[in-house]
Motif scaffolding. Structure first.
Motif, PDB file in Angstrom:
ATOM      1  N   PRO A 421       0.844  -1.199   0.000  1.00 13.32           N
ATOM      2  CA  PRO A 421       0.000   0.000   0.000  1.00 13.32           C
ATOM      3  C   PRO A 421       0.885   1.257   0.000  1.00 13.32           C
ATOM      4  O   PRO A 421       1.995   1.254   0.554  1.00 13.32           O
ATOM      5  CB  PRO A 421      -0.773  -0.109   1.313  1.00 13.32           C
ATOM      6  CG  PRO A 421      -0.677  -1.551   1.716  1.00 13.32           C
ATOM      7  CD  PRO A 421       0.621  -2.064   1.158  1.00 13.32           C
ATOM      8  N   GLU A 422       0.384   2.276  -0.645  1.00 13.68           N
ATOM      9  CA  GLU A 422       1.066   3.576  -0.739  1.00 13.68           C
ATOM     10  C   GLU A 422       1.636   3.999   0.628  1.00 13.68           C
ATOM     11  O   GLU A 422       0.945   3.927   1.640  1.00 13.68           O
ATOM     12  CB  GLU A 422       0.011   4.592  -1.223  1.00 13.68           C
ATOM     13  CG  GLU A 422       0.508   5.986  -1.502  1.00 13.68           C
ATOM     14  CD  GLU A 422       1.161   6.104  -2.877  1.00 13.68           C
ATOM     15  OE1 GLU A 422       0.809   5.306  -3.766  1.00 13.68           O
ATOM     16  OE2 GLU A 422       2.034   6.983  -3.028  1.00 13.68           O
ATOM     17  N   GLY A 423       2.903   4.387   0.621  1.00 13.42           N
ATOM     18  CA  GLY A 423       3.499   4.952   1.837  1.00 13.42           C
ATOM     19  C   GLY A 423       3.905   3.931   2.884  1.00 13.42           C
ATOM     20  O   GLY A 423       4.145   4.279   4.034  1.00 13.42           O
ATOM     21  N   THR A 424       3.994   2.636   2.512  1.00 11.46           N
ATOM     22  CA  THR A 424       4.358   1.632   3.521  1.00 11.46           C
ATOM     23  C   THR A 424       5.687   0.937   3.205  1.00 11.46           C
ATOM     24  O   THR A 424       5.974  -0.125   3.746  1.00 11.46           O
ATOM     25  CB  THR A 424       3.254   0.549   3.658  1.00 11.46           C
ATOM     26  OG1 THR A 424       3.134  -0.165   2.416  1.00 11.46           O
ATOM     27  CG2 THR A 424       1.904   1.156   4.017  1.00 11.46           C
ATOM     28  N   VAL A 425       6.489   1.542   2.331  1.00 10.81           N
ATOM     29  CA  VAL A 425       7.789   0.952   2.004  1.00 10.81           C
ATOM     30  C   VAL A 425       8.891   1.903   2.461  1.00 10.81           C
ATOM     31  O   VAL A 425       8.805   3.120   2.237  1.00 10.81           O
ATOM     32  CB  VAL A 425       7.909   0.690   0.484  1.00 10.81           C
ATOM     33  CG1 VAL A 425       9.296   0.158   0.127  1.00 10.81           C
ATOM     34  CG2 VAL A 425       6.849  -0.299   0.020  1.00 10.81           C
ATOM     35  N   ALA A 426       9.916   1.362   3.111  1.00  9.15           N
ATOM     36  CA  ALA A 426      11.071   2.176   3.520  1.00  9.15           C
ATOM     37  C   ALA A 426      11.661   2.836   2.278  1.00  9.15           C
ATOM     38  O   ALA A 426      11.776   2.203   1.223  1.00  9.15           O
ATOM     39  CB  ALA A 426      12.110   1.290   4.200  1.00  9.15           C
ATOM     40  N   HIS A 427      12.007   4.091   2.403  1.00 11.86           N
ATOM     41  CA  HIS A 427      12.481   4.808   1.226  1.00 11.86           C
ATOM     42  C   HIS A 427      13.563   5.804   1.617  1.00 11.86           C
ATOM     43  O   HIS A 427      13.760   6.094   2.801  1.00 11.86           O
ATOM     44  CB  HIS A 427      11.307   5.535   0.549  1.00 11.86           C
ATOM     45  CG  HIS A 427      10.607   6.485   1.473  1.00 11.86           C
ATOM     46  ND1 HIS A 427       9.695   6.058   2.401  1.00 11.86           N
ATOM     47  CD2 HIS A 427      10.709   7.825   1.636  1.00 11.86           C
ATOM     48  CE1 HIS A 427       9.258   7.102   3.092  1.00 11.86           C
ATOM     49  NE2 HIS A 427       9.863   8.179   2.654  1.00 11.86           N
ATOM     50  N   GLU A 428      14.216   6.344   0.625  1.00 14.08           N
ATOM     51  CA  GLU A 428      15.302   7.282   0.873  1.00 14.08           C
ATOM     52  C   GLU A 428      14.752   8.580   1.464  1.00 14.08           C
ATOM     53  O   GLU A 428      13.730   9.099   1.006  1.00 14.08           O
ATOM     54  CB  GLU A 428      16.040   7.571  -0.434  1.00 14.08           C
ATOM     55  CG  GLU A 428      17.286   8.407  -0.196  1.00 14.08           C
ATOM     56  CD  GLU A 428      18.020   8.774  -1.484  1.00 14.08           C
ATOM     57  OE1 GLU A 428      17.640   8.240  -2.547  1.00 14.08           O
ATOM     58  OE2 GLU A 428      18.960   9.583  -1.402  1.00 14.08           O
ATOM     59  N   TYR A 429      15.481   9.075   2.456  1.00  6.95           N
ATOM     60  CA  TYR A 429      15.146  10.356   3.056  1.00  6.95           C
ATOM     61  C   TYR A 429      15.822  11.444   2.237  1.00  6.95           C
ATOM     62  O   TYR A 429      17.010  11.351   1.937  1.00  6.95           O
ATOM     63  CB  TYR A 429      15.631  10.373   4.504  1.00  6.95           C
ATOM     64  CG  TYR A 429      15.554  11.724   5.171  1.00  6.95           C
ATOM     65  CD1 TYR A 429      14.326  12.235   5.595  1.00  6.95           C
ATOM     66  CD2 TYR A 429      16.700  12.485   5.382  1.00  6.95           C
ATOM     67  CE1 TYR A 429      14.253  13.469   6.215  1.00  6.95           C
ATOM     68  CE2 TYR A 429      16.636  13.711   5.996  1.00  6.95           C
ATOM     69  CZ  TYR A 429      15.398  14.210   6.407  1.00  6.95           C
ATOM     70  OH  TYR A 429      15.325  15.422   7.016  1.00  6.95           O
ATOM     71  N   GLU A 430      15.058  12.439   1.843  1.00 15.03           N
ATOM     72  CA  GLU A 430      15.648  13.446   0.950  1.00 15.03           C
ATOM     73  C   GLU A 430      15.708  14.835   1.567  1.00 15.03           C
ATOM     74  O   GLU A 430      16.104  15.786   0.910  1.00 15.03           O
ATOM     75  CB  GLU A 430      14.864  13.475  -0.374  1.00 15.03           C
ATOM     76  CG  GLU A 430      15.231  12.274  -1.259  1.00 15.03           C
ATOM     77  CD  GLU A 430      14.245  12.026  -2.390  1.00 15.03           C
ATOM     78  OE1 GLU A 430      13.063  12.377  -2.253  1.00 15.03           O
ATOM     79  OE2 GLU A 430      14.674  11.465  -3.410  1.00 15.03           O
ATOM     80  N   GLY A 431      15.353  14.966   2.843  1.00 11.75           N
ATOM     81  CA  GLY A 431      15.400  16.271   3.497  1.00 11.75           C
ATOM     82  C   GLY A 431      16.814  16.636   3.928  1.00 11.75           C
ATOM     83  O   GLY A 431      17.765  15.893   3.661  1.00 11.75           O
ATOM     84  N   PRO A 432      16.963  17.755   4.598  1.00 13.77           N
ATOM     85  CA  PRO A 432      18.297  18.184   5.053  1.00 13.77           C
ATOM     86  C   PRO A 432      18.802  17.284   6.181  1.00 13.77           C
ATOM     87  O   PRO A 432      18.017  16.724   6.946  1.00 13.77           O
ATOM     88  CB  PRO A 432      18.051  19.609   5.548  1.00 13.77           C
ATOM     89  CG  PRO A 432      16.595  19.662   5.878  1.00 13.77           C
ATOM     90  CD  PRO A 432      15.905  18.695   4.981  1.00 13.77           C
ATOM     91  N   LEU A 433      20.142  17.125   6.251  1.00 11.57           N
ATOM     92  CA  LEU A 433      20.742  16.291   7.297  1.00 11.57           C
ATOM     93  C   LEU A 433      21.373  17.203   8.347  1.00 11.57           C
ATOM     94  O   LEU A 433      22.104  18.128   8.010  1.00 11.57           O
ATOM     95  CB  LEU A 433      21.833  15.398   6.698  1.00 11.57           C
ATOM     96  CG  LEU A 433      21.355  14.258   5.791  1.00 11.57           C
ATOM     97  CD1 LEU A 433      22.550  13.587   5.130  1.00 11.57           C
ATOM     98  CD2 LEU A 433      20.569  13.232   6.603  1.00 11.57           C
TER      99      LEU A 433
END
Ligand SMILES: [Cu+2]
Length: 470
Positions: A421-433
């Motif tokens: 389902p949409e939004g339930t897979v681990a994914h790359e974080y793209e925000g600031p570190l």
């Protein structure tokens, strides 16, 4: 080669009364036609057509042996013989087994059944069959020399006993055991309860498989039988990932998995996403007071464990041995890497003495052509299995439990990969570190050492080189 359908016709198993009546008394007096099965696919459960009804098991990458009823006795015919087993796509092994395969077919009976098993020996040496875990007359226990004479090549023996207690059992030779089990001779046996047993729950899916292990050099076909611990192929029913079929179930099915261990080491079998109960061992169903939830159960040598759980989480859940060496295939274990070593002409010379000899090439595997034979075309990659997100990097004792809402009851077909389902897979974080906050006293100790070494010590982990010691 007789197909299962032919056997049913011959023996009147599936054909019911009409076919049975057409079998002559002469045929009935003879032993049942052996059924041979060479496909490595997981066969559909064999719904019983005679005798007491039960919910049949599914043998992973295997099958159940049909029987015939002969005056109230269930008759089976096992043929001990050399077989070619596809251990994974593109990788075949020359093993010994029963009725065309290693392991042999699963035998399913009901508590109280009188069972007669004909065993024909087509091996080059004598054999016997021990019915691991069964209550039976001593002379039927199958230890060659102790309980019976060995079955010589070309001979057929008859075993007969009543399946006295319900449970999960195994069968294997008890004659030149080291060779014959290293070559893949073994099989599963399930005795279903005759009446409702308070310790045996009804389940929607009932799977079984044996843990076994082989030592087959990359590029060769026959296991090395002297190996004690350092096996390079860790298999379920003589199959290695990605050759092991997935266990496909319907959401909210109650699932039972029966696992027998005929290797020479223990295997902590681990299931993702669910908790299970160990509901049975070789000794039978476990008392309810001894059951607690686990996600890993260790199956020791010569043991059987039966686990049960409610498959109430949709998805593709890894199911594997937790020893990381056991989820890898051959290559790389004790195979010397000769990259950079000049051995020009050497393999050709050795080849004159040992025709099957292979060395790894000095620049890579392409140098194998020096031997005028192709690079190992009969082996399996060490870690492989293409998943929906890339390589699974697994081998050996690994499979997947597939839980699906829309899997039909009784349907064992592979439903393909799970659609998350949409939004339930681990994914790359793209925000600031942000900078990680570390302890002020990082590297410090609660009690400082009395003497400080002049040089700090640093150790490097050396990658393991072999399987020895486990
Ligand atoms: Cu293992």
């Amino acid at each position: 080669m007789t197909s299962r359908r032919d056997f049913f016709k011959l023996a009147g198993v599936a054909g019911g009364a009409v076919a049975a009546a057409s079998v002559s008394r002469v045929a009935m007096a003879a032993l049942p036609e052996p059924v041979i099965q060479t496909s490595p696919d997981t066969m559909a459960p064999l719904i019983p057509n005679s005798g007491r009804p039960y919910n049949p098991v599914v043998t992973l990458n295997g099958w159940t042996l049909p029987w015939r009823m002969n005056q109230g006795v269930k008759e089976f015919h096992l043929v001990a013989e050399p077989v070619v087993r596809e251990m994974a796509p593109g990788f075949k092994a020359h093993l010994w087994g029963y009725n065309g395969q290693s392991p042999g077919p699963t035998i399913e009976v009901v508590e109280g059944d009188r069972v007669r098993i004909f065993v024909t020996n087509k091996l080059p040496e004598h054999t016997s069959i021990h019915w691991h875990g069964q209550r039976l007359p001593n002379g039927m226990d199958g230890v060659a020399g102790l309980n019976q004479p060995a079955i010589q090549p070309g001979k057929t023996f008859v075993y007969e006993f009543v399946a006295r207690r319900p449970g999960t059992f195994m069968y294997h030779p008890h004659a030149d055991e080291m060779t014959q089990m290293a070559m893949g001779m073994m099989g599963f046996w399930v005795t279903h309860p005759k009446v409702k047993n308070p310790l045996i729950d009804e389940v929607q899916r009932d799977f079984c498989f044996l843990l076994n292990a082989f030592d087959i050099d990359p590029g060769s076909y026959t296991p090395k039988i002297m190996t004690m611990l350092d096996f390079n192929l860790w298999s379920w029913n003589s199959r290695i990932f990605p050759g092991i079929d997935s266990l496909n179930v319907r959401l909210n099915d109650k699932v039972r998995i029966r696992i027998g261990n005929l290797t020479m080491t223990n295997h902590p079998i681990h299931l993702h996403g669910h908790e299970f109960l160990v509901t049975g061992t070789d000794g039978g169903p476990t008392p309810k007071s001894t059951r607690w939830y686990e996600v890993t159960t260790d199956v020791a040598v010569g043991q059987m464990r039966q686990v049960e759980f409610l498959a109430d989480e949709e998805g593709d859940w890894a199911f594997h041995c937790h020893k990381s060496h056991h989820t890898m295939n051959a290559m790389g274990h004790n195979v010397p890497t000769l990259i950079g070593v000049d051995h020009s002409g050497l393999s050709k010379k050795i080849n004159n003495l040992i025709p099957d000899y292979m060395v790894m090439g000095e620049r890579g595997m392409a140098d194998m052509t020096e031997m005028e034979m192709p690079i190992p075309d009969n082996t399996a990659p060490m870690m492989t299995g293409e998943g929906p997100f890339g390589s699974v990097e697994m081998g050996g004792m690994f499979s997947v439990l597939k839980v699906r809402r829309d899997q039909k009851p009784g349907d064992y077909k592979d439903p393909g990969w799970f659609k998350h389902p949409e939004g339930t897979v681990a994914h790359e974080y793209e925000g600031p570190l942000s900078e990680p906050a570390r302890f002020k006293a990082e590297g410090g100790q609660s009690m400082p050492r009395a003497q400080t070494p002049s040089q700090p010590t640093e150790v490097k982990v050396r990658k393991p080189q072999s399987h020895s010691g486990h």
